[in-house]
Design a protein around this motif. Structure first.
Motif, mmCIF file in Angstrom:
data_model
loop_
_atom_site.group_PDB
_atom_site.id
_atom_site.type_symbol
_atom_site.label_atom_id
_atom_site.label_comp_id
_atom_site.label_asym_id
_atom_site.label_seq_id
_atom_site.Cartn_x
_atom_site.Cartn_y
_atom_site.Cartn_z
ATOM 1 N N ASP A 82 0.815 -1.209 0.000
ATOM 2 C CA ASP A 82 0.000 0.000 0.000
ATOM 3 C C ASP A 82 0.850 1.260 0.000
ATOM 4 N N GLN A 83 1.907 1.266 0.801
ATOM 5 C CA GLN A 83 2.746 2.452 0.915
ATOM 6 C C GLN A 83 3.869 2.493 -0.123
ATOM 7 N N SER A 84 4.068 1.407 -0.835
ATOM 8 C CA SER A 84 5.156 1.371 -1.820
ATOM 9 C C SER A 84 4.753 0.538 -3.027
ATOM 10 N N PRO A 85 3.741 1.001 -3.782
ATOM 11 C CA PRO A 85 3.279 0.227 -4.940
ATOM 12 C C PRO A 85 4.350 0.046 -6.007
ATOM 13 N N GLY A 86 5.389 0.893 -5.984
ATOM 14 C CA GLY A 86 6.459 0.747 -6.961
ATOM 15 C C GLY A 86 7.187 -0.579 -6.840
ATOM 16 N N LYS A 87 7.135 -1.186 -5.656
ATOM 17 C CA LYS A 87 7.790 -2.482 -5.467
ATOM 18 C C LYS A 87 7.147 -3.564 -6.331
ATOM 19 N N ILE A 88 5.859 -3.399 -6.617
ATOM 20 C CA ILE A 88 5.176 -4.378 -7.466
ATOM 21 C C ILE A 88 5.820 -4.400 -8.847
ATOM 22 N N VAL A 140 -4.926 21.959 11.581
ATOM 23 C CA VAL A 140 -4.181 20.782 11.138
ATOM 24 C C VAL A 140 -5.164 19.801 10.511
ATOM 25 N N LEU A 141 -4.796 19.273 9.358
ATOM 26 C CA LEU A 141 -5.653 18.360 8.599
ATOM 27 C C LEU A 141 -5.434 16.913 9.027
ATOM 28 N N THR A 142 -6.472 16.110 8.916
ATOM 29 C CA THR A 142 -6.334 14.666 9.052
ATOM 30 C C THR A 142 -6.265 14.063 7.653
ATOM 31 N N GLN A 143 -5.857 12.808 7.576
ATOM 32 C CA GLN A 143 -5.855 12.129 6.276
ATOM 33 C C GLN A 143 -7.276 12.025 5.735
ATOM 34 N N GLU A 144 -8.237 11.869 6.645
ATOM 35 C CA GLU A 144 -9.637 11.802 6.219
ATOM 36 C C GLU A 144 -10.100 13.147 5.665
ATOM 37 N N ASP A 145 -9.628 14.258 6.268
ATOM 38 C CA ASP A 145 -9.955 15.586 5.741
ATOM 39 C C ASP A 145 -9.473 15.711 4.299
ATOM 40 N N LEU A 146 -8.230 15.312 4.062
ATOM 41 C CA LEU A 146 -7.662 15.406 2.720
ATOM 42 C C LEU A 146 -8.419 14.523 1.736
ATOM 43 N N ALA A 147 -8.803 13.333 2.191
ATOM 44 C CA ALA A 147 -9.539 12.421 1.311
ATOM 45 C C ALA A 147 -10.872 13.033 0.890
ATOM 46 N N ARG A 148 -11.574 13.640 1.856
ATOM 47 C CA ARG A 148 -12.869 14.254 1.528
ATOM 48 C C ARG A 148 -12.692 15.467 0.621
ATOM 49 N N LEU A 149 -11.721 16.296 0.932
ATOM 50 C CA LEU A 149 -11.513 17.511 0.150
ATOM 51 C C LEU A 149 -11.114 17.199 -1.290
ATOM 52 N N LEU A 150 -10.321 16.158 -1.470
ATOM 53 C CA LEU A 150 -9.792 15.834 -2.792
ATOM 54 C C LEU A 150 -10.545 14.694 -3.466
ATOM 55 N N ASN A 151 -11.620 14.240 -2.807
ATOM 56 C CA ASN A 151 -12.461 13.187 -3.390
ATOM 57 C C ASN A 151 -11.630 11.957 -3.763
ATOM 58 N N ALA A 152 -10.795 11.531 -2.821
ATOM 59 C CA ALA A 152 -9.935 10.364 -3.023
ATOM 60 C C ALA A 152 -10.079 9.439 -1.825
ATOM 61 N N SER A 153 -9.532 8.249 -1.931
ATOM 62 C CA SER A 153 -9.565 7.322 -0.801
ATOM 63 C C SER A 153 -8.444 7.662 0.177
ATOM 64 N N VAL A 154 -8.620 7.265 1.431
ATOM 65 C CA VAL A 154 -7.579 7.487 2.434
ATOM 66 C C VAL A 154 -6.305 6.745 2.034
ATOM 67 N N ARG A 155 -6.465 5.576 1.432
ATOM 68 C CA ARG A 155 -5.303 4.797 0.995
ATOM 69 C C ARG A 155 -4.488 5.579 -0.034
ATOM 70 N N THR A 156 -5.178 6.235 -0.956
ATOM 71 C CA THR A 156 -4.475 7.038 -1.959
ATOM 72 C C THR A 156 -3.757 8.209 -1.305
ATOM 73 N N ILE A 157 -4.413 8.848 -0.338
ATOM 74 C CA ILE A 157 -3.784 9.970 0.365
ATOM 75 C C ILE A 157 -2.521 9.503 1.078
ATOM 76 N N ARG A 158 -2.568 8.335 1.691
ATOM 77 C CA ARG A 158 -1.379 7.820 2.380
ATOM 78 C C ARG A 158 -0.233 7.592 1.399
ATOM 79 N N ARG A 159 -0.547 7.057 0.233
ATOM 80 C CA ARG A 159 0.500 6.861 -0.771
ATOM 81 C C ARG A 159 1.076 8.202 -1.210
#
Length: 300
Positions: free
Chosen positions: A98-104, A262-281
């Motif tokens: 999840d955090q390093s998809p480049g390894k795939i 201060v933003l949470t990862q969930e805040d960023l996900a909602r604001l940018l209409n993305a999944s939390v997993r994508t925000i973490r990446r």
């Protein structure tokens, strides 16, 4: 008929594990899918126990869409090579990558020489070119020549955040969420029109930077820029949706901090209409590039 898309299903052995049978019940079944167009054939693995389950469904297919939550890159790459599948798209990425998809891609390069795409939010493929191009990954959509007013962009951004909140936080179906949005827009339009935020901006309540505990008295209202107009358009044109999203993360982070929030990862996900997993990446990639963005969870 020309243009007809045929879809069929096949059962996999994913839920035959005793622990999953107990969790989902004996009647539950995991399935994969076969999509057949006029001159191409694609297979979606679904969750499965081993890529070898696809020996029959994937025979002669042009594109294999394979999950990476329950299987290894080595196993999928070796199967795709032995089955002579020209295009592989990896999705449903598990915690191990999840955090390093480049390894795939690194692992695949040792076993597979075909066209590999590791999917993320917004990934598009061109099935019409499946037998013509080396890669079927679609390029970022060109900027539309149609001029959209700043007010319209702001309204669209607010609507997207509201819809995403209803669906992600309250688990509402998209149709129900859309109906609620229409009612809210009708009732609150005078209030929204009276806001003093600039076009492309939104007003949001965040945790205070000096009190990130989440207590009610530790909240603050801030104004954040979701759409910077031509600046964002240029970034998307040059680097695509991922580059634009990451640029917006940096901007939102700095604007929030400058106003004491201060933003949470969930805040960023909602604001940018993305999944939390994508925000973490995105946060991992930004940190590696020298742009550390600390969200609420990292500051506690």
């Amino acid at each position: 008929k020309e243009g007809l898309l045929r879809v069929s299903f096949f059962q996999t052995r994913h839920l035959e594990r005793p622990d999953l049978k107990t969790q989902f019940g004996r009647k539950a079944a995991a399935c994969g899918m076969v999509f057949k167009g006029t001159d191409w054939r694609a297979v979606y693995s679904g969750d499965l126990a081993s890529p070898q389950e696809l020996s029959v469904p994937a025979k002669g297919c042009d594109l294999l869409i394979h999950e990476m939550a329950h299987t290894s890159p080595e196993a999928v790459a070796e199967f795709a090579t032995s089955a002579k599948i020209p295009h592989v798209l990896i999705t449903h990425i598990g915690a191990g990558f999840d955090q390093s998809p480049g390894k795939i891609a690194d692992v695949f390069s040792k076993y597979y020489s075909g066209d590999l795409i590791v999917a993320e939010d917004g990934t598009r493929v061109q099935l019409s070119k499946i037998r013509k191009n080396k890669t079927i990954l679609a390029q970022p959509e060109p900027v539309s020549p149609v001029k959209i007013s700043a007010d319209h962009r702001q309204a669209a951004a607010l609507s997207a955040v509201f819809l995403n909140t209803l669906q992600q936080d309250f688990f509402l179906p998209s149709g129900t969420a859309g109906q609620i949005l229409q009612a809210a827009e009708s009732l609150l339009q005078p209030v929204l029109a009276a806001k003093t935020v600039q076009p492309g901006q939104v007003r949001i309540t965040l945790n205070r930077l000096d009190s990130p505990s989440g207590a009610e008295n530790g909240k603050i209202d801030v104004t954040l820029t979701l759409d910077a107009g031509s600046q964002d358009t240029a970034i998307k044109s040059q680097g695509g949706p991922t580059a634009l999203r990451r640029k917006r993360i940096i901007r939102l982070y700095h604007e929030a901090q400058q106003q004491g929030g201060v933003l949470t990862q969930e805040d960023l996900a909602r604001l940018l209409n993305a999944s939390v997993r994508t925000i973490r990446r995105d946060l991992t990639a930004l940190s590696a590039a020298g742009y550390p963005v600390k969200t609420l969870g990292q500051m506690k």
